[in-house]
Design a protein around this motif. Sequence first.
Motif, PDB file in Angstrom:
ATOM      1  N   LYS A  92     111.332  49.456  19.253  1.00 35.79           N
ATOM      2  CA  LYS A  92     111.029  49.254  20.685  1.00 35.79           C
ATOM      3  C   LYS A  92     109.568  49.544  21.010  1.00 35.79           C
ATOM      4  O   LYS A  92     108.705  49.531  20.155  1.00 35.79           O
ATOM      5  CB  LYS A  92     111.979  50.068  21.568  1.00 35.79           C
ATOM      6  N   ALA A  93     109.289  49.835  22.269  1.00 32.50           N
ATOM      7  CA  ALA A  93     107.919  50.074  22.752  1.00 32.50           C
ATOM      8  C   ALA A  93     107.499  51.514  22.459  1.00 32.50           C
ATOM      9  O   ALA A  93     108.280  52.313  21.947  1.00 32.50           O
ATOM     10  CB  ALA A  93     107.861  49.800  24.254  1.00 32.50           C
ATOM     11  N   HIS A  94     106.282  51.831  22.840  1.00 31.92           N
ATOM     12  CA  HIS A  94     105.778  53.190  22.663  1.00 31.92           C
ATOM     13  C   HIS A  94     106.582  54.172  23.501  1.00 31.92           C
ATOM     14  O   HIS A  94     107.094  53.822  24.563  1.00 31.92           O
ATOM     15  CB  HIS A  94     104.315  53.290  23.100  1.00 31.92           C
ATOM     16  N   VAL A  95     106.660  55.411  23.033  1.00 32.93           N
ATOM     17  CA  VAL A  95     107.236  56.473  23.847  1.00 32.93           C
ATOM     18  C   VAL A  95     106.369  56.569  25.104  1.00 32.93           C
ATOM     19  O   VAL A  95     105.148  56.699  25.017  1.00 32.93           O
ATOM     20  CB  VAL A  95     107.232  57.821  23.085  1.00 32.93           C
ATOM     21  N   ASN A  96     106.999  56.432  26.269  1.00 34.11           N
ATOM     22  CA  ASN A  96     106.259  56.501  27.532  1.00 34.11           C
ATOM     23  C   ASN A  96     107.219  56.888  28.640  1.00 34.11           C
ATOM     24  O   ASN A  96     107.937  56.057  29.161  1.00 34.11           O
ATOM     25  CB  ASN A  96     105.578  55.175  27.867  1.00 34.11           C
ATOM     26  N   HIS A  97     107.220  58.148  28.989  1.00 37.20           N
ATOM     27  CA  HIS A  97     108.155  58.640  30.001  1.00 37.20           C
ATOM     28  C   HIS A  97     107.495  58.922  31.341  1.00 37.20           C
ATOM     29  O   HIS A  97     108.035  59.640  32.156  1.00 37.20           O
ATOM     30  CB  HIS A  97     108.870  59.889  29.475  1.00 37.20           C
ATOM     31  N   GLY A  98     106.339  58.329  31.538  1.00 37.21           N
ATOM     32  CA  GLY A  98     105.658  58.492  32.820  1.00 37.21           C
ATOM     33  C   GLY A  98     105.150  57.136  33.265  1.00 37.21           C
ATOM     34  O   GLY A  98     105.627  56.097  32.824  1.00 37.21           O
ATOM     35  N   ASP A  99     104.181  57.159  34.111  1.00 36.98           N
ATOM     36  CA  ASP A  99     103.588  55.927  34.603  1.00 36.98           C
ATOM     37  C   ASP A  99     102.301  55.583  33.864  1.00 36.98           C
ATOM     38  O   ASP A  99     101.568  54.698  34.286  1.00 36.98           O
ATOM     39  CB  ASP A  99     103.289  56.044  36.102  1.00 36.98           C
ATOM     40  N   GLY A 100     102.018  56.283  32.768  1.00 37.07           N
ATOM     41  CA  GLY A 100     100.775  56.078  32.046  1.00 37.07           C
ATOM     42  C   GLY A 100     100.677  54.698  31.419  1.00 37.07           C
ATOM     43  O   GLY A 100     101.661  54.131  30.961  1.00 37.07           O
ATOM     44  N   LYS A 101      99.476  54.163  31.419  1.00 41.06           N
ATOM     45  CA  LYS A 101      99.179  52.902  30.736  1.00 41.06           C
ATOM     46  C   LYS A 101      98.731  53.235  29.324  1.00 41.06           C
ATOM     47  O   LYS A 101      98.306  54.354  29.024  1.00 41.06           O
ATOM     48  CB  LYS A 101      98.077  52.140  31.478  1.00 41.06           C
ATOM     49  N   HIS A 102      98.788  52.238  28.441  1.00 41.67           N
ATOM     50  CA  HIS A 102      98.401  52.464  27.058  1.00 41.67           C
ATOM     51  C   HIS A 102      96.926  52.845  26.942  1.00 41.67           C
ATOM     52  O   HIS A 102      96.079  52.273  27.618  1.00 41.67           O
ATOM     53  CB  HIS A 102      98.659  51.216  26.203  1.00 41.67           C
ATOM     54  N   GLY A 103      96.663  53.784  26.054  1.00 41.10           N
ATOM     55  CA  GLY A 103      95.299  54.082  25.670  1.00 41.10           C
ATOM     56  C   GLY A 103      94.845  55.495  25.924  1.00 41.10           C
ATOM     57  O   GLY A 103      94.906  55.974  27.053  1.00 41.10           O
ATOM     58  N   LEU A 104      94.391  56.137  24.855  1.00 41.75           N
ATOM     59  CA  LEU A 104      93.864  57.489  24.981  1.00 41.75           C
ATOM     60  C   LEU A 104      92.599  57.537  25.831  1.00 41.75           C
ATOM     61  O   LEU A 104      92.265  58.567  26.392  1.00 41.75           O
ATOM     62  CB  LEU A 104      93.576  58.076  23.594  1.00 41.75           C
ATOM     63  N   LEU A 105      91.886  56.412  25.934  1.00 45.11           N
ATOM     64  CA  LEU A 105      90.664  56.352  26.733  1.00 45.11           C
ATOM     65  C   LEU A 105      90.867  55.676  28.084  1.00 45.11           C
ATOM     66  O   LEU A 105      89.929  55.562  28.872  1.00 45.11           O
ATOM     67  CB  LEU A 105      89.561  55.622  25.953  1.00 45.11           C
ATOM     68  N   ASN A 106      92.069  55.234  28.347  1.00 44.94           N
ATOM     69  CA  ASN A 106      92.380  54.510  29.573  1.00 44.94           C
ATOM     70  C   ASN A 106      92.467  55.496  30.741  1.00 44.94           C
ATOM     71  O   ASN A 106      93.235  56.455  30.685  1.00 44.94           O
ATOM     72  CB  ASN A 106      93.701  53.764  29.407  1.00 44.94           C
ATOM     73  N   PRO A 107      91.704  55.287  31.830  1.00 46.60           N
ATOM     74  CA  PRO A 107      91.783  56.200  32.972  1.00 46.60           C
ATOM     75  C   PRO A 107      93.169  56.237  33.613  1.00 46.60           C
ATOM     76  O   PRO A 107      93.508  57.210  34.281  1.00 46.60           O
ATOM     77  CB  PRO A 107      90.744  55.673  33.957  1.00 46.60           C
ATOM     78  N   ALA A 108      93.990  55.210  33.399  1.00 41.17           N
ATOM     79  CA  ALA A 108      95.355  55.183  33.925  1.00 41.17           C
ATOM     80  C   ALA A 108      96.369  55.614  32.862  1.00 41.17           C
ATOM     81  O   ALA A 108      97.562  55.484  33.049  1.00 41.17           O
ATOM     82  CB  ALA A 108      95.697  53.785  34.434  1.00 41.17           C
ATOM     83  N   GLY A 109      95.912  56.116  31.742  1.00 42.45           N
ATOM     84  CA  GLY A 109      96.781  56.507  30.635  1.00 42.45           C
ATOM     85  C   GLY A 109      96.665  57.997  30.384  1.00 42.45           C
ATOM     86  O   GLY A 109      96.139  58.729  31.212  1.00 42.45           O
ATOM     87  N   PRO A 110      97.157  58.399  29.264  1.00 43.51           N
ATOM     88  CA  PRO A 110      97.757  57.618  28.190  1.00 43.51           C
ATOM     89  C   PRO A 110      99.279  57.586  28.296  1.00 43.51           C
ATOM     90  O   PRO A 110      99.866  58.258  29.132  1.00 43.51           O
ATOM     91  CB  PRO A 110      97.339  58.396  26.940  1.00 43.51           C
ATOM     92  N   GLU A 111      99.882  56.813  27.395  1.00 36.83           N
ATOM     93  CA  GLU A 111     101.327  56.873  27.190  1.00 36.83           C
ATOM     94  C   GLU A 111     101.610  58.069  26.297  1.00 36.83           C
ATOM     95  O   GLU A 111     100.741  58.496  25.529  1.00 36.83           O
ATOM     96  CB  GLU A 111     101.836  55.610  26.490  1.00 36.83           C
ATOM     97  N   ASN A 112     102.838  58.579  26.333  1.00 36.63           N
ATOM     98  CA  ASN A 112     103.205  59.716  25.487  1.00 36.63           C
ATOM     99  C   ASN A 112     103.062  59.393  24.001  1.00 36.63           C
ATOM    100  O   ASN A 112     102.737  60.266  23.205  1.00 36.63           O
ATOM    101  CB  ASN A 112     104.647  60.162  25.761  1.00 36.63           C
ATOM    102  N   GLY A 113     103.304  58.155  23.621  1.00 36.31           N
ATOM    103  CA  GLY A 113     103.285  57.777  22.204  1.00 36.31           C
ATOM    104  C   GLY A 113     101.923  57.431  21.646  1.00 36.31           C
ATOM    105  O   GLY A 113     101.798  57.123  20.457  1.00 36.31           O
ATOM    106  N   ASP A 114     100.887  57.469  22.466  1.00 33.06           N
ATOM    107  CA  ASP A 114      99.546  57.118  21.995  1.00 33.06           C
ATOM    108  C   ASP A 114      99.014  58.162  21.018  1.00 33.06           C
ATOM    109  O   ASP A 114      99.161  59.373  21.235  1.00 33.06           O
ATOM    110  CB  ASP A 114      98.584  56.973  23.168  1.00 33.06           C
TER     111      ASP A 114
END
Length: 179
Positions: A92-114
């Motif tokens: 499936k997709a990345h672990v993401n249990h919040g509203d975070g967008k993909h990317g450790l450098l993304n100001p709207a992120g990160p996802e839990n699985g990044d």
Amino acid sequence: MILSKFAAVSAVLLALGAGQVLADDMADMKPMVTKAINNKGAEIGTVAVSGGKTGVVLRIDLSAGALAPGWHGMHFHAVGDCSDLEKFKNSKAHVNHGDGKHGLLNPAGPENGDLPNLYVNADGSAHAEVASQLVNLKDGPAALLDTDGSALVIHAAEDDHMSQPIGNSGARLVCAVIR
């Protein structure tokens, strides 16, 4: 005298309880080792995951010839299933249990699985240890060991840590079930 005996018994019970908490914490620290497989189902190395109170430590050991040299994106995926060898989409997709967008450098992120990128040596081997405070082994919504487990997936290309949904990291080439 009765009060002092009660206090002594309470102290022993409290110490035993603290000992159990400490034992539980130590059990989380013991690495859980799983095999890493490629798209042909061949075992190409191991992944060890250790958990603590503030996240996980991941140790990756891939054999020579496992991957093309250079940088490769890697992520924790939501389901511990690597059975569909061609594309590892059952993870499936990345672990993401919040509203975070993909990317450790993304100001709207990160996802839990990044995770940071993995560097593969000229001989195709990789040996790395990385930590993540975005997930844990057992507790809460970002637990890797939930009812369906999780997977570490390594991709064909470097993750740019910004682009949606996977940082332009390309095909899924390596998968390791975490259960």
